[in-house]
Design a protein around this motif. Structure first.
Motif, PDB file in Angstrom:
ATOM      1  N   GLY A 160     -32.385   3.132  40.321  1.00  0.00           N
ATOM      2  CA  GLY A 160     -33.722   2.885  39.543  1.00  0.00           C
ATOM      3  C   GLY A 160     -33.517   2.528  38.167  1.00  0.00           C
ATOM      4  N   ARG A 161     -32.446   2.015  37.801  1.00  0.00           N
ATOM      5  CA  ARG A 161     -32.008   1.551  36.466  1.00  0.00           C
ATOM      6  C   ARG A 161     -31.367   0.406  36.320  1.00  0.00           C
ATOM      7  NH1 ARG A 161     -29.295   5.971  33.009  1.00  0.00           N
ATOM      8  NH2 ARG A 161     -30.428   5.274  31.245  1.00  0.00           N
ATOM      9  N   PRO A 162     -31.954  -0.642  35.724  1.00  0.00           N
ATOM     10  CA  PRO A 162     -31.084  -1.991  35.396  1.00  0.00           C
ATOM     11  C   PRO A 162     -29.765  -1.720  35.260  1.00  0.00           C
ATOM     12  CG  PRO A 162     -33.292  -2.117  34.346  1.00  0.00           C
ATOM     13  CD  PRO A 162     -33.148  -0.694  34.898  1.00  0.00           C
ATOM     14  N   MET A 163     -28.890  -2.610  35.612  1.00  0.00           N
ATOM     15  CA  MET A 163     -27.394  -2.384  35.125  1.00  0.00           C
ATOM     16  C   MET A 163     -27.284  -2.474  33.839  1.00  0.00           C
ATOM     17  SD  MET A 163     -24.186  -4.348  37.041  1.00  0.00           S
ATOM     18  CE  MET A 163     -25.089  -6.040  36.931  1.00  0.00           C
ATOM     19  N   ILE A 164     -28.034  -3.396  32.976  1.00  0.00           N
ATOM     20  CA  ILE A 164     -27.644  -3.431  31.586  1.00  0.00           C
ATOM     21  C   ILE A 164     -28.127  -2.226  30.734  1.00  0.00           C
ATOM     22  CG2 ILE A 164     -30.047  -4.723  31.078  1.00  0.00           C
ATOM     23  CD1 ILE A 164     -26.251  -5.255  29.308  1.00  0.00           C
ATOM     24  N   VAL A 165     -29.218  -1.760  31.572  1.00  0.00           N
ATOM     25  CA  VAL A 165     -29.617  -0.449  30.772  1.00  0.00           C
ATOM     26  C   VAL A 165     -28.527   0.660  30.808  1.00  0.00           C
ATOM     27  CG1 VAL A 165     -31.432   1.342  30.712  1.00  0.00           C
ATOM     28  CG2 VAL A 165     -32.038  -0.956  30.937  1.00  0.00           C
ATOM     29  N   ARG A 166     -28.057   0.845  32.181  1.00  0.00           N
ATOM     30  CA  ARG A 166     -26.968   1.684  32.482  1.00  0.00           C
ATOM     31  C   ARG A 166     -25.503   1.385  31.639  1.00  0.00           C
ATOM     32  NH1 ARG A 166     -26.716   5.161  36.653  1.00  0.00           N
ATOM     33  NH2 ARG A 166     -28.217   5.195  38.067  1.00  0.00           N
ATOM     34  N   ALA A 167     -25.390   0.188  31.298  1.00  0.00           N
ATOM     35  CA  ALA A 167     -24.231   0.014  30.471  1.00  0.00           C
ATOM     36  C   ALA A 167     -24.516   0.256  29.101  1.00  0.00           C
ATOM     37  CB  ALA A 167     -23.827  -1.631  30.589  1.00  0.00           C
ATOM     38  N   TRP A 168     -25.803   0.088  28.492  1.00  0.00           N
ATOM     39  CA  TRP A 168     -25.991   0.563  27.291  1.00  0.00           C
ATOM     40  C   TRP A 168     -25.925   1.995  26.953  1.00  0.00           C
ATOM     41  CZ3 TRP A 168     -30.503   3.472  26.594  1.00  0.00           C
ATOM     42  CH2 TRP A 168     -30.634   3.760  25.205  1.00  0.00           C
ATOM     43  N   ALA A 169     -26.614   2.805  27.946  1.00  0.00           N
ATOM     44  CA  ALA A 169     -26.709   4.301  27.811  1.00  0.00           C
ATOM     45  C   ALA A 169     -25.067   4.583  27.921  1.00  0.00           C
ATOM     46  CB  ALA A 169     -27.524   4.723  29.187  1.00  0.00           C
ATOM     47  N   GLN A 170     -24.318   4.253  28.789  1.00  0.00           N
ATOM     48  CA  GLN A 170     -22.890   4.787  28.608  1.00  0.00           C
ATOM     49  C   GLN A 170     -22.351   4.461  27.428  1.00  0.00           C
ATOM     50  OE1 GLN A 170     -22.892   6.826  31.421  1.00  0.00           O
ATOM     51  NE2 GLN A 170     -20.967   6.177  31.610  1.00  0.00           N
ATOM     52  N   ALA A 171     -22.491   3.345  26.816  1.00  0.00           N
ATOM     53  CA  ALA A 171     -21.945   2.882  25.385  1.00  0.00           C
ATOM     54  C   ALA A 171     -22.580   3.875  24.361  1.00  0.00           C
ATOM     55  CB  ALA A 171     -22.121   1.445  25.088  1.00  0.00           C
ATOM     56  N   ALA A 172     -23.580   4.011  24.532  1.00  0.00           N
ATOM     57  CA  ALA A 172     -24.546   4.960  23.512  1.00  0.00           C
ATOM     58  C   ALA A 172     -23.812   6.174  23.416  1.00  0.00           C
ATOM     59  CB  ALA A 172     -26.123   4.871  23.635  1.00  0.00           C
ATOM     60  N   ALA A 173     -23.528   6.732  24.653  1.00  0.00           N
ATOM     61  CA  ALA A 173     -23.033   8.353  24.749  1.00  0.00           C
ATOM     62  C   ALA A 173     -21.577   8.231  23.777  1.00  0.00           C
ATOM     63  CB  ALA A 173     -22.550   8.518  26.159  1.00  0.00           C
ATOM     64  N   SER A 174     -21.179   7.354  23.442  1.00  0.00           N
ATOM     65  CA  SER A 174     -19.927   7.373  22.737  1.00  0.00           C
ATOM     66  C   SER A 174     -20.207   7.865  21.243  1.00  0.00           C
ATOM     67  CB  SER A 174     -19.291   5.714  22.251  1.00  0.00           C
ATOM     68  OG  SER A 174     -20.075   5.097  21.604  1.00  0.00           O
ATOM     69  N   GLY A 175     -21.490   7.736  20.694  1.00  0.00           N
ATOM     70  CA  GLY A 175     -21.970   8.110  19.444  1.00  0.00           C
ATOM     71  C   GLY A 175     -21.884   6.836  18.535  1.00  0.00           C
ATOM     72  N   LEU A 176     -21.399   5.859  18.944  1.00  0.00           N
ATOM     73  CA  LEU A 176     -21.392   4.621  18.101  1.00  0.00           C
ATOM     74  C   LEU A 176     -22.676   4.064  17.912  1.00  0.00           C
ATOM     75  CD1 LEU A 176     -17.841   3.492  18.663  1.00  0.00           C
ATOM     76  CD2 LEU A 176     -18.459   4.758  16.690  1.00  0.00           C
ATOM     77  N   PRO A 177     -23.036   3.376  16.800  1.00  0.00           N
ATOM     78  CA  PRO A 177     -24.211   2.161  17.239  1.00  0.00           C
ATOM     79  C   PRO A 177     -24.050   1.234  18.029  1.00  0.00           C
ATOM     80  CG  PRO A 177     -22.969   1.653  15.097  1.00  0.00           C
ATOM     81  CD  PRO A 177     -22.263   3.059  15.681  1.00  0.00           C
ATOM     82  N   VAL A 178     -25.030   1.028  19.082  1.00  0.00           N
ATOM     83  CA  VAL A 178     -25.149   0.038  20.171  1.00  0.00           C
ATOM     84  C   VAL A 178     -25.891  -0.912  20.025  1.00  0.00           C
ATOM     85  CG1 VAL A 178     -24.878  -0.271  22.561  1.00  0.00           C
ATOM     86  CG2 VAL A 178     -23.932   1.958  21.564  1.00  0.00           C
ATOM     87  N   ALA A 179     -25.584  -2.097  20.413  1.00  0.00           N
ATOM     88  CA  ALA A 179     -26.815  -2.960  20.580  1.00  0.00           C
ATOM     89  C   ALA A 179     -26.414  -4.237  21.742  1.00  0.00           C
ATOM     90  CB  ALA A 179     -27.328  -3.817  19.285  1.00  0.00           C
ATOM     91  N   VAL A 180     -27.481  -4.844  22.378  1.00  0.00           N
ATOM     92  CA  VAL A 180     -27.220  -5.616  23.727  1.00  0.00           C
ATOM     93  C   VAL A 180     -27.304  -7.070  22.781  1.00  0.00           C
ATOM     94  CG1 VAL A 180     -27.887  -6.680  25.754  1.00  0.00           C
ATOM     95  CG2 VAL A 180     -27.695  -3.930  25.124  1.00  0.00           C
ATOM     96  N   ALA A 181     -26.445  -7.853  23.074  1.00  0.00           N
ATOM     97  CA  ALA A 181     -26.496  -9.310  22.918  1.00  0.00           C
ATOM     98  C   ALA A 181     -26.747  -9.986  23.882  1.00  0.00           C
ATOM     99  CB  ALA A 181     -25.054  -9.943  22.315  1.00  0.00           C
TER     100      ALA A 181
END
Length: 245
Positions: A26-47
């Protein structure tokens, strides 16, 4: 250090077209990848290489920047995104997390950041895991890292990366494609043309080594699922269903 996570993504994948938007539970793969990275607490952006990716990430509450779709590699894409998002140079380190690893542990990005912080001679930090199967030793699709590990055998300097068979006693370390770059190392890498060993082995990291940049690797427990083809996508959907209970 002040690291920034960037996730390169583009729609024109040869083996799995439109891969970033592939539905996984139910979620796009890139959104899952972004959410996992964001859980690190570091700032995240998708290029992103395409506006559809930007729209999907922003709809989920994330940050994305549109880059030239014609850029030749993920490294070039994160460099372009970095320059667009941080022209003042506030971020002195960039963690490149792959958009096709929708279940990557948030600690992977932190491990690369910690390695850059701990080792002054480390220009690029990356990850390895132990071989998953004896066939890994001869499989050219499995990239092997040759390491000079420290006494704790948790991290060490990379001596080479190869697709070839490695002989002799000792573990085989599978390379996991998460990278942490010092900002100046990323710029130097992207400014250089493909190197002879890079072209021969089809491995980008060898360009960095031929430039004299030091790559260090941290050992992790298990490599994350990477979605490269339709079979991998089905495996990812099955895993998402298990996680959903």
């Amino acid at each position: 250090m002040n690291p920034l996570i960037l996730i390169p993504a583009r729609m024109a994948a040869t083996r799995l077209p439109n891969k970033p938007l592939a539905d996984i539970g139910g979620r796009p793969m890139i959104v899952r990848a972004w959410a996992q990275a964001a859980a690190s607490g570091l700032p995240v952006a998708v290029a992103a290489g395409d506006p559809e990716i930007v729209e999907a990430v922003e709809a989920a509450g994330g940050r994305a920047v549109l880059t030239d779709p014609g850029l030749p590699s993920g490294s070039d894409r994160i460099r372009a995104a970095l320059e667009a998002l941080d022209p003042e140079g506030r971020h002195d380190a960039v963690i490149n997390v792959q958009g096709d690893m929708p279940f990557a542990d948030p600690g992977f990005a932190l491990a690369c950041a910690e390695l850059l912080e701990a080792e002054p001679s480390c220009d690029i930090a990356t990850l390895v895991s132990a071989e998953a199967d004896p066939s890994d030793r001869t499989n050219p699709d499995v990239v092997k890292a040759v390491l000079a590990l420290g006494e704790d055998e948790r991290q060490g300097r990379a001596l080479y990366f190869t697709r070839s068979t490695l002989y002799g006693d000792g573990p085989i370390w599978r390379h996991v494609g998460v990278y942490g770059y010092r900002r100046e190392a990323l710029m130097r890498f992207c400014a250089a043309p493909p190197s002879p060993l890079e072209t021969r082995e089809k491995l980008e990291q060898l360009r960095a080594m031929e430039l004299g940049l030091q790559i260090w690797a941290r050992v992790i427990g298990e490599a994350p699922l990477s979605v490269d083809n339709p079979a991998d996508l089905e495996a990812a959907r099955a895993l998402a269903a298990v996680q959903a209970g």
